[in-house]
Design a protein around this motif. Structure first.
Motif, PDB file in Angstrom:
ATOM      1  N   ARG A 158      36.665  38.094  45.911  1.00 40.65           N
ATOM      2  CA  ARG A 158      35.769  37.127  45.262  1.00 40.65           C
ATOM      3  C   ARG A 158      35.129  37.717  44.011  1.00 40.65           C
ATOM      4  O   ARG A 158      34.989  37.040  42.996  1.00 40.65           O
ATOM      5  N   LYS A 159      34.748  38.986  44.101  1.00 38.69           N
ATOM      6  CA  LYS A 159      34.112  39.628  42.948  1.00 38.69           C
ATOM      7  C   LYS A 159      35.080  39.736  41.777  1.00 38.69           C
ATOM      8  O   LYS A 159      34.724  39.444  40.623  1.00 38.69           O
ATOM      9  N   SER A 162      35.918  36.288  40.295  1.00 32.67           N
ATOM     10  CA  SER A 162      34.755  35.559  39.789  1.00 32.67           C
ATOM     11  C   SER A 162      34.334  36.038  38.408  1.00 32.67           C
ATOM     12  O   SER A 162      33.360  35.556  37.851  1.00 32.67           O
ATOM     13  N   SER A 163      35.075  36.984  37.849  1.00 38.65           N
ATOM     14  CA  SER A 163      34.786  37.489  36.509  1.00 38.65           C
ATOM     15  C   SER A 163      36.026  37.329  35.640  1.00 38.65           C
ATOM     16  O   SER A 163      37.124  37.101  36.150  1.00 38.65           O
ATOM     17  N   SER A 212      37.926  32.398  45.685  1.00 39.78           N
ATOM     18  CA  SER A 212      36.870  33.173  45.024  1.00 39.78           C
ATOM     19  C   SER A 212      35.645  32.338  44.670  1.00 39.78           C
ATOM     20  O   SER A 212      34.591  32.888  44.361  1.00 39.78           O
ATOM     21  N   CYS A 214      33.348  29.026  42.778  1.00 39.65           N
ATOM     22  CA  CYS A 214      33.185  28.250  41.545  1.00 39.65           C
ATOM     23  C   CYS A 214      33.162  29.105  40.286  1.00 39.65           C
ATOM     24  O   CYS A 214      33.420  28.600  39.195  1.00 39.65           O
ATOM     25  N   ARG A 215      32.864  30.402  40.424  1.00 39.00           N
ATOM     26  CA  ARG A 215      32.770  31.227  39.216  1.00 39.00           C
ATOM     27  C   ARG A 215      34.101  31.326  38.485  1.00 39.00           C
ATOM     28  O   ARG A 215      34.134  31.391  37.249  1.00 39.00           O
ATOM     29  N   PHE A 216      35.207  31.347  39.229  1.00 40.14           N
ATOM     30  CA  PHE A 216      36.519  31.387  38.574  1.00 40.14           C
ATOM     31  C   PHE A 216      36.682  30.183  37.663  1.00 40.14           C
ATOM     32  O   PHE A 216      37.135  30.299  36.515  1.00 40.14           O
ATOM     33  N   TRP A 217      36.315  28.997  38.165  1.00 31.44           N
ATOM     34  CA  TRP A 217      36.482  27.779  37.387  1.00 31.44           C
ATOM     35  C   TRP A 217      35.511  27.729  36.218  1.00 31.44           C
ATOM     36  O   TRP A 217      35.848  27.229  35.142  1.00 31.44           O
ATOM     37  N   GLN A 218      34.323  28.281  36.412  1.00 23.24           N
ATOM     38  CA  GLN A 218      33.368  28.353  35.303  1.00 23.24           C
ATOM     39  C   GLN A 218      33.893  29.249  34.192  1.00 23.24           C
ATOM     40  O   GLN A 218      33.689  28.972  33.011  1.00 23.24           O
ATOM     41  N   ASN A 219      34.582  30.309  34.573  1.00 23.77           N
ATOM     42  CA  ASN A 219      35.160  31.200  33.565  1.00 23.77           C
ATOM     43  C   ASN A 219      36.304  30.524  32.805  1.00 23.77           C
ATOM     44  O   ASN A 219      36.423  30.695  31.586  1.00 23.77           O
ATOM     45  N   LYS A 222      34.614  28.228  30.419  1.00 15.30           N
ATOM     46  CA  LYS A 222      33.958  28.944  29.315  1.00 15.30           C
ATOM     47  C   LYS A 222      34.963  29.483  28.307  1.00 15.30           C
ATOM     48  O   LYS A 222      34.729  29.433  27.087  1.00 15.30           O
TER      49      LYS A 222
END
Length: 349
Positions: A158-159, A162-163, A212, A214-219, A222
């Motif tokens: 996940r970490k 997520s980046s 992983s 929502c952060r993956f999708w936010q990246n 972005k």
């Protein structure tokens, strides 16, 4: 879990791209060499956009398939998942290979004046066998990750994803596959080890990207314009310097850039329900199964007419889509015992 409409849309779009891609092959001078009915008057420039799609259309489909397994596991145990995937994948795969594919092979033989020969084959349905193999291979890992979300291994996944480092991991795995397998050409996926291993990498990554969070999708949201720029530059280099057939290492990175671009823009604009999506999501799979028979039939009828070549292309596109949707509406959609043969559930009594 919230339903991810953008992923549903990407599945529909990926299948639509495959249909257009297959139609375009019939207008290339080498189409007959890979078993398509080829027009005597080709449209070489048509391959410029198709060459762009070629490096990521199939990997995208495997990504989306891996994502679908993640969502399916949220509502099923592993036995239910295997049973559901066997019904939805193996039954259409077997029926297609035994019945649907021989139809378009017979039309092909008729067009080229060859004697009829019954030829069962997975043909364009090859990826269904791959997907079921991946489910069998990786269901223990996926089920373990689902039931042990707080282990150090799960937290590390996940970490990482997520980046933006997750983008690099995806690119490195695609690059490693290209270097180890050395496909020739890169875009030859069907019934090859390259198609199997690249599909496997994309399938696992699709699961892990959704796992992983929502952060993956936010990246992807972005960085979507940066990813699009990278993809476009790599495609321009491949087109202008290599005439579309670039080094495998370059094409692997371009493939990742296009796929991540698609995720970012789909998440931005397509993650919402619609009646059209509900219809297309159900129709896409059956239509893909039957589209080659329709394509070959209309190519057989239209190519000898000597119309202007672009008119022939438009006619084949329109008639193929219309015929596929007509067959989907009846009998595929409305006859209960036929539905499972095309990946649909039986109608409720």
């Amino acid at each position: 879990m919230e339903r991810r409409y953008d992923i549903d849309w990407l599945r529909v779009i990926a299948i639509a791209m495959l249909l257009i891609y297959h139609i375009a092959i019939g207008f290339q001078p080498w189409g007959s060499l890979i078993g398509f009915i080829a027009n005597d008057e080709p449209i070489p420039n048509l391959w410029i956009p198709m060459g762009m799609l070629n490096v990521w259309r199939i990997p995208l489909l495997f990504f989306v398939s891996g994502m679908g397994v993640f969502f399916a596991l949220q509502k099923r145990n592993w036995k239910q998942l295997l049973g559901e995937r066997a019904t939805r994948i193996l039954m259409p795969y077997g029926f297609g290979a035994l019945v649907i594919v021989p139809i378009h092979v017979a039309i092909l033989f008729k067009h080229y004046g060859l004697p009829f020969s019954y030829r069962p084959s997975p043909a364009h349905l090859w990826f269904l066998g791959n997907i079921f193999a991946y489910v069998l291979l990786f269901i223990p890992l996926f089920y373990w990750l689902k039931n042990r979300p707080e282990t150090s291994f799960a937290n590390t996944i996940r970490k990482l994803f997520s980046s933006p480092a997750g983008f690099l991991i995806i690119a490195l795995l695609f690059e490693a596959e290209a270097l180890l397998v050395q496909p020739s050409p890169f875009e030859m996926y069907a019934l090859t080890w390259h198609g199997f291993f690249l599909g496997m990498v994309a399938f696992i990554l699709g699961f892990l990207c959704v796992y992983s969070g929502c952060r993956f999708w936010q990246n992807t949201l972005k960085w979507r314009w940066v990813l699009f720029t990278v993809a476009l530059i790599l495609y321009a280099v491949r087109l202008l310097h290599y005439e579309l057939v670039g080094p495998n290492e370059l094409m692997a990175i371009e493939s990742v850039a296009w796929i991540l671009t698609a995720f970012g823009f789909a998440h931005k604009y397509l993650n919402r329900p619609s009646r059209l999506l509900s219809y297309l999501s159900a129709a896409a799979y059956p239509i893909y199964i039957i589209h080659m028979a329709a394509l070959y039939f209309f190519s057989y009828l239209i190519f000898p007419l000597a119309w202007p070549v672009w008119l022939e292309f438009v006619a084949v596109v329109v008639l193929t889509f219309v015929a596929c949707y007509a067959l989907y509406e009846w009998p595929i959609k409305r006859v209960s015992f036929i539905r499972p043969l095309f990946g649909l559930k039986k109608l409720d009594k």
